[in-house]
Design a protein around this motif. Structure first.
Motif, PDB file in Angstrom:
ATOM      1  N   LEU A  62       0.841  -1.181   0.000  1.00  0.00           N
ATOM      2  CA  LEU A  62       0.000   0.000   0.000  1.00  0.00           C
ATOM      3  C   LEU A  62       0.885   1.242   0.000  1.00  0.00           C
ATOM      4  N   ARG A  63       0.481   2.243  -0.772  1.00  0.00           N
ATOM      5  CA  ARG A  63       1.301   3.452  -0.862  1.00  0.00           C
ATOM      6  C   ARG A  63       1.425   4.136   0.487  1.00  0.00           C
ATOM      7  N   ASP A  71      -4.315   1.393  -4.522  1.00  0.00           N
ATOM      8  CA  ASP A  71      -3.383   2.517  -4.350  1.00  0.00           C
ATOM      9  C   ASP A  71      -2.088   1.949  -3.776  1.00  0.00           C
ATOM     10  N   THR A  72      -1.307   1.322  -4.651  1.00  0.00           N
ATOM     11  CA  THR A  72      -0.112   0.606  -4.219  1.00  0.00           C
ATOM     12  C   THR A  72       1.137   1.212  -4.825  1.00  0.00           C
ATOM     13  N   ALA A  73       2.272   0.734  -4.332  1.00  0.00           N
ATOM     14  CA  ALA A  73       3.572   1.160  -4.846  1.00  0.00           C
ATOM     15  C   ALA A  73       4.495  -0.046  -4.898  1.00  0.00           C
ATOM     16  N   PHE A  74       5.350  -0.078  -5.898  1.00  0.00           N
ATOM     17  CA  PHE A  74       6.351  -1.129  -6.058  1.00  0.00           C
ATOM     18  C   PHE A  74       7.710  -0.605  -5.610  1.00  0.00           C
ATOM     19  N   SER A  75       8.447  -1.425  -4.868  1.00  0.00           N
ATOM     20  CA  SER A  75       9.829  -1.115  -4.526  1.00  0.00           C
ATOM     21  C   SER A  75      10.718  -2.271  -4.963  1.00  0.00           C
ATOM     22  N   GLY A 102      10.406   9.057  -5.870  1.00  0.00           N
ATOM     23  CA  GLY A 102      11.723   9.428  -5.363  1.00  0.00           C
ATOM     24  C   GLY A 102      12.841   8.489  -5.769  1.00  0.00           C
ATOM     25  N   TYR A 103      12.652   7.732  -6.824  1.00  0.00           N
ATOM     26  CA  TYR A 103      13.613   6.707  -7.273  1.00  0.00           C
ATOM     27  C   TYR A 103      13.848   5.650  -6.197  1.00  0.00           C
ATOM     28  N   THR A 104      12.889   5.527  -5.247  1.00  0.00           N
ATOM     29  CA  THR A 104      12.929   4.413  -4.298  1.00  0.00           C
ATOM     30  C   THR A 104      11.776   3.455  -4.509  1.00  0.00           C
ATOM     31  N   ARG A 105      10.719   3.934  -5.147  1.00  0.00           N
ATOM     32  CA  ARG A 105       9.558   3.100  -5.422  1.00  0.00           C
ATOM     33  C   ARG A 105       8.785   3.710  -6.573  1.00  0.00           C
ATOM     34  N   VAL A 106       7.742   3.011  -7.018  1.00  0.00           N
ATOM     35  CA  VAL A 106       6.897   3.476  -8.118  1.00  0.00           C
ATOM     36  C   VAL A 106       5.458   3.470  -7.618  1.00  0.00           C
ATOM     37  N   ALA A 107       4.881   4.656  -7.453  1.00  0.00           N
ATOM     38  CA  ALA A 107       3.541   4.792  -6.892  1.00  0.00           C
ATOM     39  C   ALA A 107       2.498   4.600  -7.988  1.00  0.00           C
ATOM     40  N   ILE A 108       2.296   3.339  -8.373  1.00  0.00           N
ATOM     41  CA  ILE A 108       1.473   3.056  -9.548  1.00  0.00           C
ATOM     42  C   ILE A 108       0.000   3.319  -9.307  1.00  0.00           C
ATOM     43  N   GLY A 109      -0.473   3.251  -8.078  1.00  0.00           N
ATOM     44  CA  GLY A 109      -1.888   3.509  -7.839  1.00  0.00           C
ATOM     45  C   GLY A 109      -2.247   4.961  -8.064  1.00  0.00           C
ATOM     46  N   LYS A 110      -1.506   5.850  -7.434  1.00  0.00           N
ATOM     47  CA  LYS A 110      -1.818   7.273  -7.481  1.00  0.00           C
ATOM     48  C   LYS A 110      -1.524   7.894  -8.841  1.00  0.00           C
ATOM     49  N   GLU A 111      -0.380   7.554  -9.418  1.00  0.00           N
ATOM     50  CA  GLU A 111       0.058   8.220 -10.652  1.00  0.00           C
ATOM     51  C   GLU A 111       0.108   7.267 -11.841  1.00  0.00           C
ATOM     52  N   CYS A 126      -3.736   3.750 -22.320  1.00  0.00           N
ATOM     53  CA  CYS A 126      -2.804   4.205 -21.286  1.00  0.00           C
ATOM     54  C   CYS A 126      -1.944   3.057 -20.786  1.00  0.00           C
ATOM     55  N   PHE A 127      -0.647   3.288 -20.769  1.00  0.00           N
ATOM     56  CA  PHE A 127       0.337   2.311 -20.332  1.00  0.00           C
ATOM     57  C   PHE A 127       1.103   2.895 -19.150  1.00  0.00           C
ATOM     58  N   SER A 128       1.023   2.253 -17.988  1.00  0.00           N
ATOM     59  CA  SER A 128       1.728   2.728 -16.791  1.00  0.00           C
ATOM     60  C   SER A 128       2.986   1.893 -16.572  1.00  0.00           C
ATOM     61  N   LEU A 129       4.111   2.561 -16.425  1.00  0.00           N
ATOM     62  CA  LEU A 129       5.406   1.891 -16.333  1.00  0.00           C
ATOM     63  C   LEU A 129       5.820   1.673 -14.884  1.00  0.00           C
ATOM     64  N   VAL A 130       6.178   0.443 -14.556  1.00  0.00           N
ATOM     65  CA  VAL A 130       6.879   0.120 -13.307  1.00  0.00           C
ATOM     66  C   VAL A 130       8.331  -0.148 -13.685  1.00  0.00           C
ATOM     67  N   TYR A 131       9.229   0.681 -13.213  1.00  0.00           N
ATOM     68  CA  TYR A 131      10.625   0.674 -13.655  1.00  0.00           C
ATOM     69  C   TYR A 131      11.550   0.342 -12.495  1.00  0.00           C
ATOM     70  N   ARG A 132      12.787  -0.032 -12.823  1.00  0.00           N
ATOM     71  CA  ARG A 132      13.775  -0.423 -11.814  1.00  0.00           C
ATOM     72  C   ARG A 132      14.352   0.798 -11.090  1.00  0.00           C
ATOM     73  N   MET A 133      14.836   0.539  -9.893  1.00  0.00           N
ATOM     74  CA  MET A 133      15.430   1.592  -9.077  1.00  0.00           C
ATOM     75  C   MET A 133      16.954   1.644  -9.296  1.00  0.00           C
ATOM     76  N   PRO A 134      17.525   2.833  -9.357  1.00  0.00           N
ATOM     77  CA  PRO A 134      18.942   2.958  -9.721  1.00  0.00           C
ATOM     78  C   PRO A 134      19.919   2.477  -8.660  1.00  0.00           C
ATOM     79  N   ALA A 135      19.487   2.357  -7.399  1.00  0.00           N
ATOM     80  CA  ALA A 135      20.410   1.980  -6.332  1.00  0.00           C
ATOM     81  C   ALA A 135      20.303   0.510  -5.938  1.00  0.00           C
ATOM     82  N   ASP A 136      19.674  -0.306  -6.790  1.00  0.00           N
ATOM     83  CA  ASP A 136      19.431  -1.704  -6.430  1.00  0.00           C
ATOM     84  C   ASP A 136      20.472  -2.686  -6.970  1.00  0.00           C
ATOM     85  N   GLY A 137      21.566  -2.172  -7.506  1.00  0.00           N
ATOM     86  CA  GLY A 137      22.655  -3.053  -7.918  1.00  0.00           C
ATOM     87  C   GLY A 137      22.688  -3.424  -9.382  1.00  0.00           C
TER      88      GLY A 137
END
Length: 325
Positions: A62-63, A71-75, A102-111, A126-137
């Motif tokens: 949950l976001r 209203d969720t977010a992916f990390s 904030g490049y820590t998660r993707v708030a796909i529910g809200k935005e 409409c296509f909503s993108l869930v993308y990788r985080m830059p600090a995850d290796g």
């Protein structure tokens, strides 16, 4: 001929075989169910590139406390995806939505979901993108999310015929840190960030219009969003590195028309980010429209009145129509 096979898969059945949101690609167990009408599918034919040393595990949550289940977010994203919502009355155009976090998660529910519903009502696929985080290796480091954004835009274009929209009528809209990614994708001369993997990568990295909503733009100076910069560039980036990722620099004269919106009382990402981008676009002769709202704070999305600023979706849709989207 693997490239032909993959093209056939992409154009013919990729969306139809969309992943269930109840199953994580890494076998991590059930997640939140997709809202009705949405379909999700991975953007890479196998694993995302450069993940040999990635050990994080993808999570959907949950976001915020009290959010509804859509209203969720992916990390710690390990399987970048697109989530499609088809319009009931197509207008022949599409939108690629890039949520923030904030490049820590993707708030796909809200935005993602909420914005997709609004623009699908106006006729856009409409296509909503869930993308990788830059600090995850990831091997690409800071450019891992750019790889996903470039790949996603190409896939959206490649799906135009199947989904009954014109590949030349695709807009890109990003929010907050997703606004940084959207501007990175659309305001600079395209540069290949990954090796092609199939025929969809023959599509140009090209959008018809772009929208940067309360965007992170600057990575240097007094108006930087420190959290996004740390996630993208590390705790102590050099001045040279900060400049490279400050998107008011190196704007291309070929940038498509840009819509910007920001609240003047945004204490998280100051509106000077949008103003710096507007000045850079104007200096290059790029068509732009910028709305600065008295209130709204950061991340206003589709907040209802009176918390929301003016009805920015209508302002954007008018802008889009004027420029052929």
């Amino acid at each position: 001929m693997p490239m032909i096979d993959r093209r056939t898969l992409l154009a013919g059945s990729l969306v139809g075989a969309a992943l269930s949101s109840a199953t994580m690609a890494q076998g991590a167990g059930p997640a939140f169910p997709l809202p009705a009408g949405f379909e999700r599918f991975p953007i890479w034919p196998g694993k995302a590139p450069g993940g040999e040393h990635v050990t994080v595990q993808e999570q959907e949550m949950l976001r915020q406390l009290g959010s509804s289940t859509d209203d969720t977010a992916f990390s710690h994203v390990t399987t970048p995806t697109l989530t499609l919502l088809r319009p009931a009355r197509p207008n022949g155009a599409a939108m690629l939505l890039i949520p923030g976090g904030g490049y820590t998660r993707v708030a796909i529910g809200k935005e993602g979901y909420a914005i997709a519903r609004r623009f699908a009502e106006a006729g856009y696929a409409c296509f909503s993108l869930v993308y990788r985080m830059p600090a995850d290796g990831w091997a690409a480091g800071a450019e891992a999310p750019l790889q996903d954004a470039q790949r996603a835009l190409r896939i959206v274009r490649a799906l135009g015929h199947k989904e009954k929209f014109d590949p030349e009528r695709v807009g890109v809209m990003g929010f907050s840190a997703g606004g940084h990614l959207a501007a990175w994708l659309t305001s600079r001369t395209p540069r290949e960030s990954y090796a092609p993997v199939d025929a969809s990568d023959r599509e140009p990295i090209k959008a018809a219009i772009a929208a940067y909503m309360y965007p992170v733009i600057q990575m240097e100076g007094p108006f930087v969003h420190a959290g996004s910069r740390t996630q993208l560039l590390g705790a102590n980036p050099s001045p040279e590195r900060m400049r490279v990722y400050s998107l008011e620099h190196d704007v291309s004269a070929d940038t498509p028309p840009v819509f910007l919106a920001h609240a003047l009382n945004d204490a998280a990402v100051p509106p000077e980010n949008s103003l710096a981008m507007l000045a850079a676009l104007r200096a290059k002769g790029v068509t732009a429209e910028c709305h600065l709202f008295e209130n709204g704070n950061h991340g206003f999305g589709l907040a209802p009145a009176p918390a929301a600023p003016a009805p920015w979706p209508d302002l954007f849709l008018n802008f889009a129509k004027r420029h052929g989207l």
